[in-house]
Design a protein around this motif. Structure first.
Motif, mmCIF file in Angstrom:
data_model
loop_
_atom_site.group_PDB
_atom_site.id
_atom_site.type_symbol
_atom_site.label_atom_id
_atom_site.label_comp_id
_atom_site.label_asym_id
_atom_site.label_seq_id
_atom_site.Cartn_x
_atom_site.Cartn_y
_atom_site.Cartn_z
ATOM 1 N N LEU A 103 30.364 23.201 -9.005
ATOM 2 C CA LEU A 103 29.478 22.948 -9.945
ATOM 3 C C LEU A 103 28.318 23.794 -10.276
ATOM 4 N N VAL A 104 27.620 24.420 -9.102
ATOM 5 C CA VAL A 104 26.767 25.395 -9.080
ATOM 6 C C VAL A 104 26.994 26.838 -8.978
ATOM 7 N N ARG A 105 28.385 27.144 -9.020
ATOM 8 C CA ARG A 105 29.049 28.360 -8.680
ATOM 9 C C ARG A 105 28.260 29.199 -7.564
ATOM 10 N N ASN A 106 28.102 28.379 -6.374
ATOM 11 C CA ASN A 106 27.316 28.960 -5.189
ATOM 12 C C ASN A 106 28.376 28.432 -3.981
ATOM 13 N N PRO A 107 28.860 29.529 -3.412
ATOM 14 C CA PRO A 107 29.575 29.188 -2.204
ATOM 15 C C PRO A 107 28.783 28.626 -1.003
ATOM 16 N N PHE A 284 25.800 20.513 6.832
ATOM 17 C CA PHE A 284 26.603 21.831 7.010
ATOM 18 C C PHE A 284 27.979 21.413 6.829
ATOM 19 N N VAL A 285 28.631 20.178 7.220
ATOM 20 C CA VAL A 285 29.895 19.920 6.860
ATOM 21 C C VAL A 285 30.260 20.289 5.608
ATOM 22 N N GLY A 286 29.721 19.838 4.492
ATOM 23 C CA GLY A 286 30.061 20.132 3.147
ATOM 24 C C GLY A 286 30.029 21.645 2.818
ATOM 25 N N LEU A 287 29.497 22.286 3.583
ATOM 26 C CA LEU A 287 29.234 23.968 3.523
ATOM 27 C C LEU A 287 30.699 24.558 4.178
ATOM 28 N N MET A 288 30.853 24.163 5.390
ATOM 29 C CA MET A 288 31.780 24.747 6.322
ATOM 30 C C MET A 288 33.316 24.363 5.719
ATOM 31 N N THR A 338 26.960 19.476 14.406
ATOM 32 C CA THR A 338 26.934 20.161 13.202
ATOM 33 C C THR A 338 26.112 21.218 12.909
ATOM 34 N N SER A 339 24.887 20.830 13.423
ATOM 35 C CA SER A 339 23.771 21.904 13.157
ATOM 36 C C SER A 339 24.116 23.168 13.900
ATOM 37 N N LEU A 340 24.542 22.733 14.921
ATOM 38 C CA LEU A 340 24.758 23.892 16.024
ATOM 39 C C LEU A 340 26.050 24.646 15.522
ATOM 40 N N ILE A 341 26.778 24.081 14.997
ATOM 41 C CA ILE A 341 28.147 24.758 14.387
ATOM 42 C C ILE A 341 27.636 25.464 13.036
ATOM 43 N N GLY A 342 27.005 24.489 12.044
ATOM 44 C CA GLY A 342 26.936 25.133 10.723
ATOM 45 C C GLY A 342 25.931 26.160 10.671
ATOM 46 N N ALA A 343 24.627 26.080 11.353
ATOM 47 C CA ALA A 343 23.845 27.158 11.122
ATOM 48 C C ALA A 343 24.413 28.602 11.369
ATOM 49 N N PRO A 344 25.153 28.732 12.513
ATOM 50 C CA PRO A 344 25.722 30.244 12.572
ATOM 51 C C PRO A 344 26.644 30.427 11.362
ATOM 52 N N THR A 345 27.489 29.393 10.887
ATOM 53 C CA THR A 345 28.292 29.853 9.743
ATOM 54 C C THR A 345 27.531 30.154 8.677
ATOM 55 N N LEU A 346 26.615 29.603 8.361
ATOM 56 C CA LEU A 346 25.582 29.835 7.284
ATOM 57 C C LEU A 346 25.292 31.173 7.304
ATOM 58 N N LEU A 347 24.585 31.673 8.392
ATOM 59 C CA LEU A 347 24.158 33.171 8.539
ATOM 60 C C LEU A 347 25.360 34.018 8.332
ATOM 61 N N TYR A 348 26.510 33.570 8.991
ATOM 62 C CA TYR A 348 27.436 34.679 8.796
ATOM 63 C C TYR A 348 28.189 34.656 7.210
ATOM 64 N N LEU A 350 26.027 34.209 4.676
ATOM 65 C CA LEU A 350 25.123 35.007 3.975
ATOM 66 C C LEU A 350 25.186 36.342 4.225
ATOM 67 N N ASP A 351 25.489 36.871 5.431
ATOM 68 C CA ASP A 351 25.558 38.175 5.906
ATOM 69 C C ASP A 351 26.497 38.826 4.904
ATOM 70 N N ARG A 352 27.696 38.092 5.006
ATOM 71 C CA ARG A 352 28.862 38.699 4.072
ATOM 72 C C ARG A 352 28.652 38.903 2.541
#
Length: 357
Positions: A103-107, A284-288, A338-348, A350-352
């Motif tokens: 919807l917002v075209r943002n992964p 973070f579930v909806g992000l990963m 989920t935060s312990l898993i999702g926060a590193p996923t978000l940083l990864y 974002l880095d990519r």
């Protein structure tokens, strides 16, 4: 119609990664879900053998009372509804994350980062603190309050993101983070104003995310909401594919972008509100989930949505099991895991994105 049917399918997954068929992915995830549910019911402070679990489930489905001296009470009245609620909430979060990212075209978007979950939490905590959770002072239920908060926060974030004309996905995420933090601060203030220990405990439940309050009576509404949202999103899967190519391209393919966005705003906010009302804000579930599923089956939402629902169900069922069993004498909030898993996923992620030209 042919152009619309194939629109957006170019995003078949991560570059260099071969995708699999949606049917195979759904079958494999279905098996994993059954295994995760079985493990969730068997394992805990008291381990229950699988044959006893099966016997208790059969007796529960047939309406028999728990047998004396057995562990039917633990299995049927505590663990089975909790495992099923974890699967339902995980499926719903996977669907919402997938829809919002299109919807917002943002992964990098998800209900938690965009402030939708914060708004739903504020609505739910307001209902608890003001005594409206059972139809009290405000005359509305907990789910209704959470839905109103989710819809209001999403509308506010979208308004800020569109200021000055145009649409910038990064601006949307930043607006979501800022507004989400503001709403979280106001929510914490309300918790401090709770008049008694029971209401304070109930408010903290929504803030940290937990499935400990699962009961058979709490399953019907979120399950119905997930089924309805799945039907709505699948019916608009081709339009979601077109949305990935931009508003102008989608409009040229016959998509009423304004109407579609309005409908999906309401649908995702409603589903988020219902989920938050039974589980709290689980981030973070909806992000990963959408990222993992795009790597499996590609970016076509006709395949992606059902796979995301199953993947989310498996993920949250496993996370809830870890939250219950990781520490010997203490249960962790699901949102913490989920935060312990999702926060590193978000940083990864974002880095990519920053590494790409």
């Amino acid at each position: 119609m042919t152009a619309l049917a194939t629109a957006g399918t170019a995003e078949e997954g991560e570059p260099g990664v071969r995708t699999v068929g949606a049917g195979w992915a759904c079958a494999a995830l279905g098996v994993l879900l059954v295994a995760a549910l079985a493990a969730s019911v068997c394992l805990g402070s008291t381990r229950v053998p699988l044959d006893e679990v099966w016997s208790a489930v059969v007796r529960g489905v047939s309406g028999q009372e728990p047998a004396p001296g057995t562990q039917d009470l633990i299995v049927w009245r505590l663990r089975v509804p909790r495992a099923l609620l974890a699967a339902v909430v995980g499926a719903g979060l996977g669907l919402v994350g997938t829809a919002v990212q299109a919807l917002v075209r943002n992964p990098l978007a998800d209900p938690y980062l965009l402030g939708i979950s914060s708004g739903a939490s504020l609505g739910a905590v307001s209902a608890i603190v003001l005594g409206a959770g059972a139809g009290g002072a405000l005359g509305i239920g907990l789910s209704s309050a959470a839905f109103a908060g989710a819809l209001a926060s999403f509308a506010l974030v979208w308004t800020f993101a569109r200021r000055g004309g145009g649409f910038r996905p990064l601006r949307l995420v930043l607006a979501g983070v800022g507004i989400g933090q503001f709403l979280s601060g106001f929510t914490h203030y309300l918790v401090l104003q709770a008049g008694d220990e029971q209401r304070t405990h109930g408010a903290l439940f929504w803030l940290m995310g937990s499935l400990g309050g699962a009961q058979w009576a709490t399953l019907a509404l979120p399950a119905a909401a997930v089924v309805a949202a799945t039907a709505v999103l699948l019916a608009r899967a081709r339009a979601l594919n077109a949305m990935l190519m931009g508003d102008e391209t989608a409009a040229s393919l016959g998509v009423d972008v304004t109407r579609l966005r309005r409908e999906l705003f309401v649908a995702t906010s409603l589903l988020t509100g219902v989920l938050v009302s039974v589980s709290g804000a689980i981030g973070f579930v909806g992000l990963m989930v959408p990222h993992a599923c795009r790597m499996l089956v590609g970016g076509d939402h006709r395949r992606l949505l059902p796979v995301a629902a199953l993947f989310g169900a498996v993920l949250l069922t496993v996370v809830d099991l870890v939250a219950r069993t990781a520490l010997p004498d203490q249960e962790l909030p699901v949102g913490v895991v989920t935060s312990l898993i999702g926060a590193p996923t978000l940083l990864y992620l974002l880095d990519r994105r920053l590494e790409r030209p």
